[in-house]
Design an enzyme around this catalytic site. Structure first.
Site, PDB file in Angstrom:
ATOM      1  N   ARG A 271      -1.657  35.228   9.605  1.00 16.48           N
ATOM      2  CA  ARG A 271      -0.446  35.679   8.944  1.00 16.48           C
ATOM      3  C   ARG A 271       0.678  34.665   9.124  1.00 16.48           C
ATOM      4  O   ARG A 271       0.936  34.189  10.224  1.00 16.48           O
ATOM      5  CB  ARG A 271       0.005  37.036   9.484  1.00 16.48           C
ATOM      6  CG  ARG A 271       1.246  37.527   8.735  1.00 16.48           C
ATOM      7  CD  ARG A 271       1.601  38.950   9.003  1.00 16.48           C
ATOM      8  NE  ARG A 271       2.692  39.357   8.125  1.00 16.48           N
ATOM      9  CZ  ARG A 271       3.294  40.535   8.154  1.00 16.48           C
ATOM     10  NH1 ARG A 271       2.893  41.447   9.020  1.00 16.48           N
ATOM     11  NH2 ARG A 271       4.273  40.816   7.324  1.00 16.48           N
TER      12      ARG A 271
ATOM     13  N   ARG B 260      -1.919  40.390   2.820  1.00 13.88           N
ATOM     14  CA  ARG B 260      -1.844  39.830   4.170  1.00 13.88           C
ATOM     15  C   ARG B 260      -3.136  40.137   4.918  1.00 13.88           C
ATOM     16  O   ARG B 260      -3.758  41.176   4.701  1.00 13.88           O
ATOM     17  CB  ARG B 260      -0.648  40.379   4.937  1.00 13.88           C
ATOM     18  CG  ARG B 260      -0.603  41.875   5.089  1.00 13.88           C
ATOM     19  CD  ARG B 260       0.811  42.354   5.287  1.00 13.88           C
ATOM     20  NE  ARG B 260       1.661  41.947   4.197  1.00 13.88           N
ATOM     21  CZ  ARG B 260       2.993  42.087   4.208  1.00 13.88           C
ATOM     22  NH1 ARG B 260       3.594  42.612   5.243  1.00 13.88           N
ATOM     23  NH2 ARG B 260       3.707  41.704   3.174  1.00 13.88           N
TER      24      ARG B 260
ATOM     25  N   ASP C  90      -1.229  43.009   9.298  1.00 19.37           N
ATOM     26  CA  ASP C  90       0.144  43.482   9.450  1.00 19.37           C
ATOM     27  C   ASP C  90       0.137  44.522  10.566  1.00 19.37           C
ATOM     28  O   ASP C  90      -0.650  45.470  10.522  1.00 19.37           O
ATOM     29  CB  ASP C  90       0.633  44.109   8.139  1.00 19.37           C
ATOM     30  CG  ASP C  90       2.060  44.608   8.224  1.00 19.37           C
ATOM     31  OD1 ASP C  90       2.865  43.999   8.965  1.00 19.37           O
ATOM     32  OD2 ASP C  90       2.390  45.606   7.552  1.00 19.37           O
TER      33      ASP C  90
END
Length: 199
Positions: free
Chosen positions: A84, A95, A98
């Site tokens: 990330r 992503r 997270d």
């Protein structure tokens, strides 16, 4: 301090699909907590930016000796170790990993760092009540004995949102098995995540 973290992924990293990214992240996070608990994994449609793959979402909980800011620093290290880059991503876009601090005991934290936005911290997470993909796994890992005053609020919030299309993908027992297999296959990813005190 009892804490709940929400995890999500909709992008592969190296040879790992989203489910195994989450499993590897849990291996790393477990070292930061005692009484570590994982929820089931849910497949959910993306919100806000809809033209992207479905997300896999879950939550973990446990007791940590880290401060909220110390925990945030460790989270950022783990996210970065799975590819990330907050500086280069599209807000609410794809992503690989997270991780959000959703609850930290009954603390309310509203901290904005004028120099480093990576250190900004708002707890409880400001959009818990509008996101079924957060509420469903959160309530799974929030024991009745936890000293969280707002459990009733989260239950009522979920009743209002409905499931918003969140579908059970893998129950907690099945996912715990994948975490165990992942730990055996991949080991730790190398981030320095030993248990420690406030930072």
């Amino acid at each position: 301090m009892f804490a709940v973290l929400g995890l999500g992924s909709n992008k592969a990293f190296d040879s790992l699909d989203s489910l195994h990214v989450l499993a590897c992240a849990c291996v790393e996070l477990e070292s930061l907590f005692s009484d570590f608990c994982v929820s089931s994994v849910y497949r959910t449609k993306p919100m806000y930016v809809e033209n992207q793959p479905d997300f896999f979402n879950m939550a973990v909980s446990g007791e940590t000796t880290l401060s909220a800011s110390g925990l945030l620093s460790k989270i950022h290290e783990i996210e970065a170790s799975f590819g990330r880059s907050r500086e280069n991503e599209i807000r609410n876009g794809q992503r690989s990993l997270d991780i959000d601090i959703e609850l930290f005991g009954n603390e309310e934290i509203h901290f904005s760092d004028p120099v480093d936005s990576m250190k900004n911290l708002e707890i409880p997470h400001p959009r818990i009540s509008e996101r079924a993909f957060v509420l469903i796994p959160l309530l799974e890992v929030l024991p009745e004995s936890a000293e969280i005053q707002n459990r009733d609020f989260y239950e009522k919030s979920l009743a209002k949102t409905g499931n918003q299309g969140a579908e059970l993908y893998l129950d907690s027992a099945g996912f715990a098995g994948i975490i165990t297999e992942t730990e055996r296959s991949y080991g730790r990813t190398g981030t320095d995540n030993g248990k420690s005190g406030d930072e």
